[in-house]
Design a protein around this motif. Sequence first.
Motif, short mmCIF file in Angstrom:
data_model
loop_
_atom_site.label_atom_id
_atom_site.label_comp_id
_atom_site.label_asym_id
_atom_site.label_seq_id
_atom_site.Cartn_x
_atom_site.Cartn_y
_atom_site.Cartn_z
N ALA A 10 37.10 42.11 41.29
CA ALA A 10 37.21 41.64 39.80
C ALA A 10 38.72 41.08 39.50
CB ALA A 10 36.80 42.76 38.80
N GLN A 11 39.50 41.93 40.01
CA GLN A 11 41.12 41.56 39.81
C GLN A 11 41.20 40.25 40.63
OE1 GLN A 11 42.48 45.19 41.46
NE2 GLN A 11 43.37 45.76 39.40
N LYS A 17 41.42 32.63 38.39
CA LYS A 17 41.28 31.89 37.29
C LYS A 17 42.78 31.26 36.60
CE LYS A 17 37.00 33.97 35.66
NZ LYS A 17 36.30 34.91 34.66
N ARG A 18 43.82 32.20 37.03
CA ARG A 18 44.97 31.85 36.51
C ARG A 18 45.95 30.96 37.57
NH1 ARG A 18 45.67 37.54 35.85
NH2 ARG A 18 47.51 37.58 37.45
N ARG A 19 45.65 31.11 38.66
CA ARG A 19 46.20 30.19 39.70
C ARG A 19 45.68 29.19 40.38
NH1 ARG A 19 50.91 32.47 41.86
NH2 ARG A 19 50.59 31.37 43.74
N ARG A 20 44.44 29.04 40.18
CA ARG A 20 43.45 28.01 40.76
C ARG A 20 43.59 28.13 42.35
NH1 ARG A 20 43.15 23.81 36.92
NH2 ARG A 20 42.80 24.75 34.81
N GLY A 55 39.52 29.09 46.16
CA GLY A 55 39.56 28.79 44.92
C GLY A 55 38.14 28.93 44.34
N LEU A 56 37.93 29.01 42.93
CA LEU A 56 36.60 29.15 42.43
C LEU A 56 35.76 28.15 42.51
CD1 LEU A 56 37.90 30.52 38.83
CD2 LEU A 56 37.00 31.85 40.68
N GLY A 137 48.17 25.24 38.69
CA GLY A 137 48.96 26.83 38.79
C GLY A 137 49.83 26.88 40.05
N VAL A 138 50.16 25.91 40.74
CA VAL A 138 51.17 26.05 41.66
C VAL A 138 52.38 25.25 41.31
CG1 VAL A 138 51.54 25.34 44.09
CG2 VAL A 138 49.22 26.28 43.35
#
Length: 204
Positions: A10-11, A17-20, A55-56, A137-138
């Motif tokens: 989950a972490q 989600k934050r970093r892509r 990535g997601l 996010g980079v």
Amino acid sequence: MTLASPTHEAQVLRLAKRRRLLRARDLTAHGLPTVALTRLVQAGKLERLARGMYGLPGASVSEHRSLAEVALRAPRGVVCLLSALRVHGIGTQAPFEVWLALPHRAAVPRLAQPQLRIVRMSDRSLGDGVQQIKVDGVAVAVFSAAKTVVDTFRFRNKIGVDVAIEALRDGWSKRKFSIDELWRHAEAGRMTRVMRPYIEAITT
């Protein structure tokens, strides 16, 4: 080996989600087990985008995603020339390769995709006119519009003088830089004699 728990996974998803774009070292920096990446890919919650990058699934991506991928693999590099023109919205060039400036002795990252075009520059030139942009996010290092236009004249044998002239005219018409800024980079790059007639043509 540290096993990945549902809490770890989950972490990792929150981090994605934050970093892509995620790499194993990103998990290590946050104290998370890298095996979580494999499990999440197997579960369909993450996808492997390139070697060592995740990535997601189905996440929206920037048109400059390839620059982010290169930045992660070549942290000493600076996006330059045709790729930098594209970032700044100057000219009509649409390169399928990523143009990247590297120090003279720096190793070239091995990437299947995207393809790279490497330009070697001195440390002084690499440190001048660098901007940081965020792509998915980079943090990506890219030369400023003025520095990039001057570099098109410096490397006109690689890209063509017609591309350099177009970049100068289009960048000026779109107010991407001031003449003072352009001239400063031209002096630093020893391009004043070459660029003077073209600069005079667009400013008179």
